[in-house]
Motif scaffolding. Structure first.
Motif, PDB file in Angstrom:
ATOM      1  N   GLY A  31      11.118  16.002  11.972  1.00  6.69           N
ATOM      2  CA  GLY A  31      11.864  16.914  11.116  1.00  6.69           C
ATOM      3  C   GLY A  31      11.006  17.536  10.035  1.00  6.69           C
ATOM      4  N   VAL A  32      10.091  16.751   9.462  1.00  6.80           N
ATOM      5  CA  VAL A  32       9.181  17.275   8.448  1.00  6.80           C
ATOM      6  C   VAL A  32       8.300  18.365   9.039  1.00  6.80           C
ATOM      7  CG1 VAL A  32       7.243  16.698   6.943  1.00  6.80           C
ATOM      8  CG2 VAL A  32       9.216  15.170   7.076  1.00  6.80           C
ATOM      9  N   ALA A  33       7.765  18.124  10.245  1.00  2.49           N
ATOM     10  CA  ALA A  33       6.894  19.112  10.892  1.00  2.49           C
ATOM     11  C   ALA A  33       7.638  20.418  11.153  1.00  2.49           C
ATOM     12  CB  ALA A  33       6.345  18.537  12.194  1.00  2.49           C
ATOM     13  N   SER A  90      10.316  15.246   1.791  1.00  3.14           N
ATOM     14  CA  SER A  90       9.050  14.662   2.240  1.00  3.14           C
ATOM     15  C   SER A  90       7.980  15.716   2.464  1.00  3.14           C
ATOM     16  CB  SER A  90       9.272  13.872   3.529  1.00  3.14           C
ATOM     17  OG  SER A  90      10.200  12.825   3.336  1.00  3.14           O
ATOM     18  N   ALA A  91       8.389  16.961   2.727  1.00  4.33           N
ATOM     19  CA  ALA A  91       7.426  18.035   2.945  1.00  4.33           C
ATOM     20  C   ALA A  91       6.977  18.693   1.644  1.00  4.33           C
ATOM     21  CB  ALA A  91       8.035  19.094   3.861  1.00  4.33           C
ATOM     22  N   ALA A  92       7.768  18.547   0.584  1.00  2.00           N
ATOM     23  CA  ALA A  92       7.455  19.221  -0.680  1.00  2.00           C
ATOM     24  C   ALA A  92       6.372  18.473  -1.448  1.00  2.00           C
ATOM     25  CB  ALA A  92       8.724  19.316  -1.532  1.00  2.00           C
ATOM     26  N   PRO A  93       5.667  19.166  -2.341  1.00  3.57           N
ATOM     27  CA  PRO A  93       4.694  18.478  -3.201  1.00  3.57           C
ATOM     28  C   PRO A  93       5.371  17.433  -4.073  1.00  3.57           C
ATOM     29  CG  PRO A  93       4.400  20.863  -3.291  1.00  3.57           C
ATOM     30  CD  PRO A  93       5.683  20.622  -2.566  1.00  3.57           C
ATOM     31  N   ILE A  94       4.618  16.410  -4.442  1.00  4.93           N
ATOM     32  CA  ILE A  94       5.147  15.338  -5.274  1.00  4.93           C
ATOM     33  C   ILE A  94       5.037  15.745  -6.733  1.00  4.93           C
ATOM     34  CG2 ILE A  94       4.933  12.903  -5.884  1.00  4.93           C
ATOM     35  CD1 ILE A  94       3.525  12.493  -3.205  1.00  4.93           C
ATOM     36  N   ALA A  95       6.149  15.639  -7.450  1.00  9.50           N
ATOM     37  CA  ALA A  95       6.148  15.993  -8.872  1.00  9.50           C
ATOM     38  C   ALA A  95       5.327  14.985  -9.654  1.00  9.50           C
ATOM     39  CB  ALA A  95       7.578  16.043  -9.405  1.00  9.50           C
ATOM     40  N   ASP A  96       4.664  15.465 -10.687  1.00 10.48           N
ATOM     41  CA  ASP A  96       3.863  14.611 -11.558  1.00 10.48           C
ATOM     42  C   ASP A  96       4.757  14.024 -12.633  1.00 10.48           C
ATOM     43  OD1 ASP A  96       1.983  13.361 -13.047  1.00 10.48           O
ATOM     44  OD2 ASP A  96       0.918  15.173 -13.669  1.00 10.48           O
ATOM     45  N   ASP A  97       4.951  12.698 -12.584  1.00  3.31           N
ATOM     46  CA  ASP A  97       5.807  12.056 -13.581  1.00  3.31           C
ATOM     47  C   ASP A  97       5.248  12.167 -14.985  1.00  3.31           C
ATOM     48  OD1 ASP A  97       7.780  11.327 -11.884  1.00  3.31           O
ATOM     49  OD2 ASP A  97       7.094   9.279 -11.594  1.00  3.31           O
ATOM     50  N   THR A  98       3.940  12.382 -15.099  1.00  6.18           N
ATOM     51  CA  THR A  98       3.351  12.465 -16.438  1.00  6.18           C
ATOM     52  C   THR A  98       3.667  13.784 -17.118  1.00  6.18           C
ATOM     53  OG1 THR A  98       1.291  13.392 -15.582  1.00  6.18           O
ATOM     54  CG2 THR A  98       1.443  10.998 -15.725  1.00  6.18           C
ATOM     55  N   ALA A  99       4.191  14.739 -16.358  1.00  8.54           N
ATOM     56  CA  ALA A  99       4.460  16.048 -16.963  1.00  8.54           C
ATOM     57  C   ALA A  99       5.465  15.949 -18.089  1.00  8.54           C
ATOM     58  CB  ALA A  99       4.962  17.015 -15.893  1.00  8.54           C
ATOM     59  N   ALA A 100       6.430  15.060 -17.928  1.00 10.63           N
ATOM     60  CA  ALA A 100       7.427  14.911 -18.985  1.00 10.63           C
ATOM     61  C   ALA A 100       6.847  14.240 -20.220  1.00 10.63           C
ATOM     62  CB  ALA A 100       8.604  14.089 -18.466  1.00 10.63           C
ATOM     63  N   ASP A 101       5.810  13.420 -20.010  1.00 13.78           N
ATOM     64  CA  ASP A 101       5.208  12.717 -21.131  1.00 13.78           C
ATOM     65  C   ASP A 101       4.167  13.556 -21.830  1.00 13.78           C
ATOM     66  OD1 ASP A 101       6.669  10.406 -20.518  1.00 13.78           O
ATOM     67  OD2 ASP A 101       5.196   9.815 -19.013  1.00 13.78           O
ATOM     68  N   ASP A 102       3.506  14.425 -21.085  1.00 10.95           N
ATOM     69  CA  ASP A 102       2.378  15.169 -21.649  1.00 10.95           C
ATOM     70  C   ASP A 102       2.392  16.583 -21.101  1.00 10.95           C
ATOM     71  OD1 ASP A 102       0.163  15.685 -23.090  1.00 10.95           O
ATOM     72  OD2 ASP A 102      -1.197  14.400 -21.981  1.00 10.95           O
ATOM     73  N   ALA A 103       3.458  17.306 -21.386  1.00 14.75           N
ATOM     74  CA  ALA A 103       3.643  18.619 -20.783  1.00 14.75           C
ATOM     75  C   ALA A 103       2.578  19.603 -21.217  1.00 14.75           C
ATOM     76  CB  ALA A 103       5.017  19.170 -21.153  1.00 14.75           C
ATOM     77  N   ASP A 104       1.937  19.359 -22.349  1.00 19.18           N
ATOM     78  CA  ASP A 104       0.932  20.294 -22.846  1.00 19.18           C
ATOM     79  C   ASP A 104      -0.378  20.178 -22.084  1.00 19.18           C
ATOM     80  OD1 ASP A 104       0.018  22.257 -24.801  1.00 19.18           O
ATOM     81  OD2 ASP A 104      -1.265  20.648 -25.546  1.00 19.18           O
TER      82      ASP A 104
END
Length: 624
Positions: A31-33, A90-104
């Motif tokens: 399905g991902v493919a 599963s096909a999408a890029p993985i969000a960076d959890d650190t973005a919420a901590d260090d958005a700058d």
């Protein structure tokens, strides 16, 4: 299509995959493919994918990130329990959890990526080297198990650990990450499909909630590397994924026994601390492009102050090769200065109210003021002091975990053909050094510039390179003096040389330095490294089938590498051993034993290669 999709939080992907029935899980990779081949259309904060003429799947991503499972909607009859929602996550890029901590500052030192390079501390965006490197001693007989403690970075100021020992939550989260990573290793990239990736993402999310951001970020980098391998990403490198796997297994293995400062280093920091540093007078050195496997691109510009300390200014944001190639023309985000990164690499900066991270990254807070100032040539102070440091000392400093930039005076010899492509051979104080490209993406001029420099043997240049640990001297070329004008400099990843810029080749034969002699350059350590990397690609099964090859162990012992031979035998044994139940049926493989045997072999190889690297550079003389 994945480049058109918004990033999805790791917990969302894990939740959607976990909700699938066993029958649908078996069909998830297919399905991902299929979804990757479907076009995505962006409509404001939403992205729509047409599954067929009557059915769409929609991802709601305010801010560019899908943060909940309900934000992914499918119009098929089986929704919300359909395969499509889990497949698109599963096909999408993985969000960076650190973005919420260090958005700058998304280019965070505590968020290593499968980069890239190792992306921490502004280093090697396209390469990965495990931060869990063990004590580097130039000897073969040393403790081989992964229990050997590694030097850990001290806790940043103001971020001291509240615990002298890991809590139950820490140990449970570390155990979950270790087990999920071991399962990926046992399967190899060929077998680590979306289900195993989702399990590792779930463990990574749990580790972050438990206060283990370093393990969480390392686990996500493994998933990124596996996805790059399975999709045939041109930027995928097996060595990067091997380093990422060794990092996450090493951190989670050592954490239960760590205390104090070591525990703080293993836990990591979710947000980079910046400390006030008063006023700074900076002189630009060079700029390098950043292009990561997780969808970030931009540039990092390196500067030096009057005392010879290095500082860097980053401009890294979501984007691709086009953003990295054009990064030299982007304005530096600091104070009111209108300098671009390309201009700052040759000019200077006067900063007041500066804030600096422990790795030398300059902050861009509202209180920081910066104005343009005159720069300094590489052969003038304070820049010249960087080249005055003995090369062997620079290499030891890089191997010990500080910045891995090398400042070298070299004489170009010519191109050398290798299995991975041509590199530039140069003489550095009597030592032959292989200078390679820092990134192979065709949008960046690294390869073309290296080819032009190889056409002018005998030319003496002052260069900046990044150390690449290897038994023979090797470095990635980042910047160099202009071959036709020693007063100018070239950012080899951003500026493009022309043939008219090259001087005429020096008359007469070009001296070719002799290769350093000794057992170190002939040590067949690659035999162990090959098996370590084969396990990453093919999993446990590949090594179990190769167990009958006894020649590698004999060659290692003949070269005096008895520990390497023992580790190779232990790795093969862990891969081949399968217990049976009372009815003679094969039981599942012991993933824990195999992962520990692999980790010991990977750490040993990295340690010995670092020792061989330091030895190979020892004879480099300081030019007068």
């Amino acid at each position: 299509m994945t480049t058109d999709l918004p990033s999805v939080a790791p917990a969302v992907t894990a939740e959607l995959v976990a909700a699938l029935s066993p029958r649908l899980r078996k069909r998830l990779d297919a399905g991902v493919a299929k979804l990757r081949a479907r076009p995505a259309v962006r409509e404001g904060d939403a992205v729509r994918i047409a599954l067929d003429d009557d059915t769409d799947i929609v991802l709601e991503a305010p801010g560019g990130t899908v943060t909940s499972a309900t934000a992914i909607r499918c119009g098929c009859l089986l929704a919300p329990d359909c395969l499509h929602r889990a497949a698109v996550a599963s096909a999408a890029p993985i969000a960076d959890d650190t973005a919420a901590d260090d958005a700058d500052d998304p280019y965070d030192a505590d968020a290593p990526d499968g980069r890239t390079a190792r992306e921490d501390e502004g280093t090697r965006p396209e390469q990965s080297r495990t931060e869990a490197a063990f004590d580097r001693q130039p000897t073969d007989r040393q403790p081989a198990a992964a229990d050997r403690p590694a030097p850990s970075p001290p806790a940043p100021p103001g971020e001291a650990d509240d615990h002298d020992a890991p809590t139950t939550g820490h140990m449970d989260a570390a155990r979950a990450v270790f087990d999920a990573t071991a399962a990926v290793l046992v399967a190899g990239t060929d077998g680590a499909g979306a289900v195993l990736q989702a399990e590792l993402l779930r463990a990574a999310h749990s580790a972050r909630l438990a206060g283990l951001p370093r393990a969480s970020a390392a686990a996500v980098s493994v998933v990124n590397g596996v996805r790059a391998a399975r999709t045939g990403d041109a930027g995928y490198r097996l060595a990067d994924l091997t380093g990422a796997l060794a990092d996450v297994l090493g951190v989670t293995h050592r954490l239960p026994r760590a205390t104090g400062a070591e525990l703080a280093g293993l836990r990591g920091s979710a947000r980079r601390p910046y400390r006030p540093d008063g006023s700074l007078r900076l002189y630009g050195l060079f700029s390098e492009p950043v292009l990561t496997a997780t969808g970030y691109a931009g540039a990092v510009t390196w500067t030096v102050d009057t005392d010879g300390r290095l500082y860097s200014v980053a401009d890294v944001a979501p984007g691709g090769a086009a953003r990295a190639a054009s990064a030299a023309g982007r304005t530096v985000r600091m104070g009111d200065t209108a300098l671009t990164h390309g201009e700052l690499s040759r000019a200077g900066l006067a900063v007041s109210g500066a804030t600096v991270s422990p790795t030398g990254r300059l902050g861009a807070g509202g209180t920081v003021r910066a104005v343009r100032a005159p720069g300094a040539a590489w052969r003038e102070e304070p820049s010249a002091g960087l080249w005055a440091e003995p090369v062997a000392e620079q290499v030891r400093r890089a191997l010990n975990g500080t910045h891995d930039l090398l400042f070298l005076d070299v004489t170009l010899i010519g191109a050398v053909r290798e299995a991975a492509g041509d590199c530039l051979l140069a003489d550095c104080g009597g030592v032959p050094v292989r200078l390679t490209t820092a990134h192979d993406d065709p949008a960046l001029p690294f390869r073309d510039n290296l080819r032009l420099l190889a056409a002018v043997p005998g030319t003496r240049l002052r260069v900046v390179a990044r150390l690449m640990p290897a038994p023979l001297p090797r470095a990635a070329l980042l910047a160099a003096e202009h071959p036709g004008d020693a007063a100018a400099r070239v950012n080899l990843g951003l500026d493009r040389l022309q043939r008219a810029d090259l001087p005429r080749p020096a008359p007469g034969p070009v001296p070719h330095p002799a290769a350093p002699a000794g057992v170190f350059e002939e040590a067949p350590l690659h035999l162990l490294r090959r098996r370590v990397q084969q396990a990453v690609s093919g999993g446990r099964r590949v090594l179990s089938l190769a167990r009958g090859d006894r020649g590698d162990g004999a060659r290692l012992r003949a070269a005096g590498l008895a520990t390497a031979a023992d580790l190779l035998d232990a790795l093969h044994a862990a891969a081949a051993v399968r217990a049976r139940d009372a009815f003679g049926r094969l039981l599942p493989a012991d993933t824990d034993r195999f992962a520990r045997a692999w980790l010991a072999a990977a750490v040993y190889t990295d340690t010995v290669e670092s020792a061989l690297c330091a030895h190979a550079w020892e004879k480099a003389a300081v030019p007068v």
